[in-house]
Design a protein around this motif. Sequence first.
Motif, PDB file in Angstrom:
ATOM      1  N   GLN A 239     -72.900 125.772 132.225  1.00 38.05           N
ATOM      2  CA  GLN A 239     -71.705 126.301 131.545  1.00 38.05           C
ATOM      3  C   GLN A 239     -72.097 127.298 130.461  1.00 38.05           C
ATOM      4  O   GLN A 239     -71.471 128.353 130.307  1.00 38.05           O
ATOM      5  CB  GLN A 239     -70.895 125.152 130.912  1.00 38.05           C
ATOM      6  CG  GLN A 239     -70.151 124.289 131.908  1.00 38.05           C
ATOM      7  CD  GLN A 239     -69.030 125.029 132.644  1.00 38.05           C
ATOM      8  OE1 GLN A 239     -68.485 126.013 132.148  1.00 38.05           O
ATOM      9  NE2 GLN A 239     -68.706 124.564 133.841  1.00 38.05           N
ATOM     10  N   ARG A 240     -73.153 126.957 129.698  1.00 38.20           N
ATOM     11  CA  ARG A 240     -73.588 127.829 128.600  1.00 38.20           C
ATOM     12  C   ARG A 240     -74.072 129.183 129.121  1.00 38.20           C
ATOM     13  O   ARG A 240     -73.665 130.232 128.635  1.00 38.20           O
ATOM     14  CB  ARG A 240     -74.707 127.134 127.809  1.00 38.20           C
ATOM     15  CG  ARG A 240     -75.081 127.844 126.509  1.00 38.20           C
ATOM     16  CD  ARG A 240     -75.973 126.952 125.662  1.00 38.20           C
ATOM     17  NE  ARG A 240     -77.315 126.820 126.184  1.00 38.20           N
ATOM     18  CZ  ARG A 240     -78.291 127.708 125.970  1.00 38.20           C
ATOM     19  NH1 ARG A 240     -78.074 128.797 125.266  1.00 38.20           N
ATOM     20  NH2 ARG A 240     -79.503 127.503 126.467  1.00 38.20           N
ATOM     21  N   TRP A 241     -74.919 129.147 130.150  1.00 38.25           N
ATOM     22  CA  TRP A 241     -75.449 130.399 130.702  1.00 38.25           C
ATOM     23  C   TRP A 241     -74.379 131.162 131.481  1.00 38.25           C
ATOM     24  O   TRP A 241     -74.361 132.393 131.494  1.00 38.25           O
ATOM     25  CB  TRP A 241     -76.675 130.111 131.570  1.00 38.25           C
ATOM     26  CG  TRP A 241     -77.886 129.879 130.733  1.00 38.25           C
ATOM     27  CD1 TRP A 241     -78.236 128.724 130.091  1.00 38.25           C
ATOM     28  CD2 TRP A 241     -78.877 130.846 130.386  1.00 38.25           C
ATOM     29  NE1 TRP A 241     -79.390 128.905 129.374  1.00 38.25           N
ATOM     30  CE2 TRP A 241     -79.815 130.201 129.540  1.00 38.25           C
ATOM     31  CE3 TRP A 241     -79.088 132.175 130.708  1.00 38.25           C
ATOM     32  CZ2 TRP A 241     -80.924 130.847 129.018  1.00 38.25           C
ATOM     33  CZ3 TRP A 241     -80.203 132.837 130.194  1.00 38.25           C
ATOM     34  CH2 TRP A 241     -81.106 132.178 129.354  1.00 38.25           C
ATOM     35  N   GLY A 242     -73.475 130.416 132.113  1.00 41.48           N
ATOM     36  CA  GLY A 242     -72.410 131.064 132.878  1.00 41.48           C
ATOM     37  C   GLY A 242     -71.417 131.801 132.007  1.00 41.48           C
ATOM     38  O   GLY A 242     -70.676 132.666 132.491  1.00 41.48           O
ATOM     39  N   SER A 243     -71.371 131.464 130.728  1.00 44.14           N
ATOM     40  CA  SER A 243     -70.444 132.159 129.816  1.00 44.14           C
ATOM     41  C   SER A 243     -71.041 133.460 129.271  1.00 44.14           C
ATOM     42  O   SER A 243     -70.367 134.232 128.599  1.00 44.14           O
ATOM     43  CB  SER A 243     -70.069 131.244 128.641  1.00 44.14           C
ATOM     44  OG  SER A 243     -71.222 130.989 127.854  1.00 44.14           O
TER      45      SER A 243
ATOM     46  N   LYS B  83     -72.726 137.296 129.481  1.00 38.99           N
ATOM     47  CA  LYS B  83     -72.369 138.486 130.259  1.00 38.99           C
ATOM     48  C   LYS B  83     -73.611 139.031 130.974  1.00 38.99           C
ATOM     49  O   LYS B  83     -74.647 139.229 130.341  1.00 38.99           O
ATOM     50  CB  LYS B  83     -71.801 139.544 129.308  1.00 38.99           C
ATOM     51  CG  LYS B  83     -71.079 140.681 130.010  1.00 38.99           C
ATOM     52  CD  LYS B  83     -70.320 141.517 128.998  1.00 38.99           C
ATOM     53  CE  LYS B  83     -69.826 142.845 129.518  1.00 38.99           C
ATOM     54  NZ  LYS B  83     -69.383 142.908 130.882  1.00 38.99           N
TER      55      LYS B  83
ATOM     56  N   ARG C  36     -73.019 131.678 136.825  1.00 38.57           N
ATOM     57  CA  ARG C  36     -71.623 132.117 136.976  1.00 38.57           C
ATOM     58  C   ARG C  36     -71.089 131.773 138.368  1.00 38.57           C
ATOM     59  O   ARG C  36     -69.950 131.367 138.544  1.00 38.57           O
ATOM     60  CB  ARG C  36     -71.516 133.621 136.709  1.00 38.57           C
ATOM     61  CG  ARG C  36     -71.673 133.966 135.231  1.00 38.57           C
ATOM     62  CD  ARG C  36     -71.865 135.451 135.032  1.00 38.57           C
ATOM     63  NE  ARG C  36     -70.612 136.190 135.146  1.00 38.57           N
ATOM     64  CZ  ARG C  36     -69.788 136.450 134.141  1.00 38.57           C
ATOM     65  NH1 ARG C  36     -70.072 136.003 132.926  1.00 38.57           N
ATOM     66  NH2 ARG C  36     -68.689 137.154 134.321  1.00 38.57           N
TER      67      ARG C  36
ATOM     68  N   ILE D  72     -70.682 127.841 138.884  1.00 43.69           N
ATOM     69  CA  ILE D  72     -69.437 127.339 138.278  1.00 43.69           C
ATOM     70  C   ILE D  72     -68.262 127.587 139.221  1.00 43.69           C
ATOM     71  O   ILE D  72     -67.423 126.712 139.452  1.00 43.69           O
ATOM     72  CB  ILE D  72     -69.192 128.014 136.906  1.00 43.69           C
ATOM     73  CG1 ILE D  72     -70.241 127.551 135.891  1.00 43.69           C
ATOM     74  CG2 ILE D  72     -67.782 127.717 136.388  1.00 43.69           C
ATOM     75  CD1 ILE D  72     -70.307 128.396 134.632  1.00 43.69           C
TER      76      ILE D  72
END
Length: 368
Positions: free
Chosen positions: A19-23, A25, A63, A66
């Motif tokens: 979740q952290r890395w997927g947020s 850019k 990303r 997720i």
Amino acid sequence: MAARKASEGLSKLVADEVQRWGSMKPTGVSLRYMMEFGSRPTERNLLRSAQFLHKELPIRIARRAIELENLPFGLSEKPAVLKVRDWYLDSFRDLRSFPEVKNKADELAFTQMIKMIKVRHNNVVPAMAFGVQQLKKDLSPSVVPTDFEEIHEFLDRFYMTRIGIRMLIGQHVALHDPDPEPGCVGQINTKMSPMKVARAASEDARSICFKEYGSAPEVIIYGDPNFTFPYVPSHLHLMVFELVKNSLRAVQERCMDSDKDALPIKIIVADGIEDVTIKISDEGGGIRRSGLPKIFTYLYSTAKNPLEENYEGVHQGVTMAGYGYGLPITRLYARYFGGDLQIISMEGYGTDAYLHLSRLGDSQEPLP
């Protein structure tokens, strides 16, 4: 019990990390930048490239992981899609557990690891196709294709990101080649002949046609054989192969229903200031006007469906026909470096495909 708790705790840690890395850019790069950067594959530049990928790849993979968890119509729960999600999570773990890349030894070890990641993801296209086809089969017949809009948009994002990930890994790995072909910078050929690539792709498509039907229409190519421009030959080969294969099938099936000989497919390569355009024309009877809006969706195909549960080990290039993936993925490859694909058809006559390739090479990857 303790082992299960530890496993659940680890899963939660991985999920939080995803979740952290997927947020974050992602950072797009252009063909021109890849070419200029790769033209000097010094130890320092390879180290910089590995450090960039060490941070960039987990963002892109997270990303998509997720999204794979949150697909409509229960698509996320299909076994094939769960398998794809596991591949993405395994790759994310591998990247995040790899220590900081500080020297040549680290860089070489990192390069070996991302090569393995690329291999792990080889069968993502047939696996996702299988999952989507299973969904289509399980859904009520009352569900109309427009209801799949969300799935189509997801698949466009998913495959565009996949093209980018494979390009970045492939480019980094190819820069280690001690004896590259003249004019090649990694996977990019700075003096690629579109005529030569079109000829090779056409012959490959004709050999598939021969296997299927016992004969294959001729392919005639017009253009300047000396013209070259910088591009990725493997991308162009895939696009022309897919388009010519569609034309061969249409012509072959049309002439089987009549006494007429199969008419040749014509390819024209035009060198413009902004674009190189490749036009592929056939007289295979065309596509109905009502069918044209569907040709770039992932669930439409006029070929018989080669759906097989054993999608592992399938040769991706040949399995595209029948999944309804050939044209939409071809268009994504064209758009990846700033080009496009247009299809114009005359029902009762034939189809023209216009493949536009940007020759400027300065557009950023269209990252979702």
